[in-house]
Scaffold this motif. Structure first.
Motif, PDB file in Angstrom:
ATOM      1  N   LEU A 162       2.145   6.481  -7.160  1.00 13.70           N
ATOM      2  CA  LEU A 162       1.238   7.522  -7.647  1.00 13.70           C
ATOM      3  C   LEU A 162       1.927   8.890  -7.613  1.00 13.70           C
ATOM      4  CD1 LEU A 162      -1.570   8.458  -8.575  1.00 13.70           C
ATOM      5  CD2 LEU A 162      -2.233   8.572  -6.173  1.00 13.70           C
ATOM      6  N   ILE A 163       2.645   9.160  -6.532  1.00 15.13           N
ATOM      7  CA  ILE A 163       3.363  10.432  -6.413  1.00 15.13           C
ATOM      8  C   ILE A 163       4.462  10.529  -7.465  1.00 15.13           C
ATOM      9  CG2 ILE A 163       4.800  11.862  -4.896  1.00 15.13           C
ATOM     10  CD1 ILE A 163       3.180  10.648  -2.520  1.00 15.13           C
ATOM     11  N   GLY A 174       0.816  -1.213   0.000  1.00 12.12           N
ATOM     12  CA  GLY A 174       0.000   0.000   0.000  1.00 12.12           C
ATOM     13  C   GLY A 174       0.850   1.262   0.000  1.00 12.12           C
ATOM     14  N   VAL A 218       1.021   4.226  -3.026  1.00  8.84           N
ATOM     15  CA  VAL A 218       0.926   5.686  -2.838  1.00  8.84           C
ATOM     16  C   VAL A 218       2.176   6.371  -3.386  1.00  8.84           C
ATOM     17  CG1 VAL A 218       0.868   7.520  -1.088  1.00  8.84           C
ATOM     18  CG2 VAL A 218      -0.614   5.516  -0.848  1.00  8.84           C
TER      19      VAL A 218
END
Length: 193
Positions: free
Chosen positions: A168-169, A161, A165
């Motif tokens: 995505l950044i 997880g 994230v």
């Protein structure tokens, strides 16, 4: 309170702008004044000094690894937070007006610290994509998609997880590269200028 301290510790370590410090120490001036204006290894390479670029890559990765391992010694959750903090610190260093690098090297460093097997996945995907298409940015972006999926099967859901994230950044920070890839104007690996 420990969670906040872990995040802050990671952020402060991650915010050390090694690319800027190394190029200045070598007498090459401010790396932010050339190329993309970033402080990462790819832009340091634009100075023409491969050794400094390699040193920047290693040090930017190590700050992610060190954050995750040191804080992780006290608690796995602290390791996750400190690693994420290091990643954010590299992207948004307080010392440079929150304008840092694109995060790939620090992403890799955190990966080594939390789930080293994921680093092998990243390396294989990056090398394959770089060999096939000759775009470093595309190779990194594809690897950043594959890594969280692989981590779901070879690590913990929390680590998978976290890297979802972070990936995505990484995509958000590479928006200009993505635009150039779509337009066919992104520079290829080994291309001059």
């Amino acid at each position: 309170m420990g969670y906040g301290l872990a995040l802050i510790f990671g952020y402060l370590l991650g915010s050390i702008p090694f690319g800027l410090l190394i190029t200045r120490a070598a007498g090459l001036g401010d790396v932010r004044q050339i190329g993309s204006g970033n402080i990462g290894a790819t832009n340091v390479l634009r100075t023409g000094n491969k050794g400094l670029a390699a040193a920047t890559l290693v040090l930017d990765a190590l700050k992610g690894t060190a954050s995750a391992l040191i804080a992780g010694h006290f608690s796995p959750d602290f390791g996750l937070l400190a690693g994420f903090g290091a990643f954010l610190g590299h992207l948004f260093p307080v010392w440079l007006g929150f304008k840092g690098g694109k995060g790939v090297a620090t992403y890799l460093g955190v990966l080594i610290g939390l789930a080293w097997q994921g680093m092998l996945v990243f390396a294989v995907v990056w090398l394959a994509m770089a060999f096939l298409f000759r775009y470093s940015s595309l190779a990194a972006l594809v690897a950043a998609v594959v890594v969280p999926i692989a981590l779901y099967f070879i690590s913990t859901p929390q680590i998978a997880g976290l890297f979802a994230v972070m990936s995505l950044i990484v995509f958000i920070k590479h928006h200009a590269n993505i635009s150039r890839l779509l337009a066919g104007t992104e520079g290829k690996i080994g291309a001059k200028g």
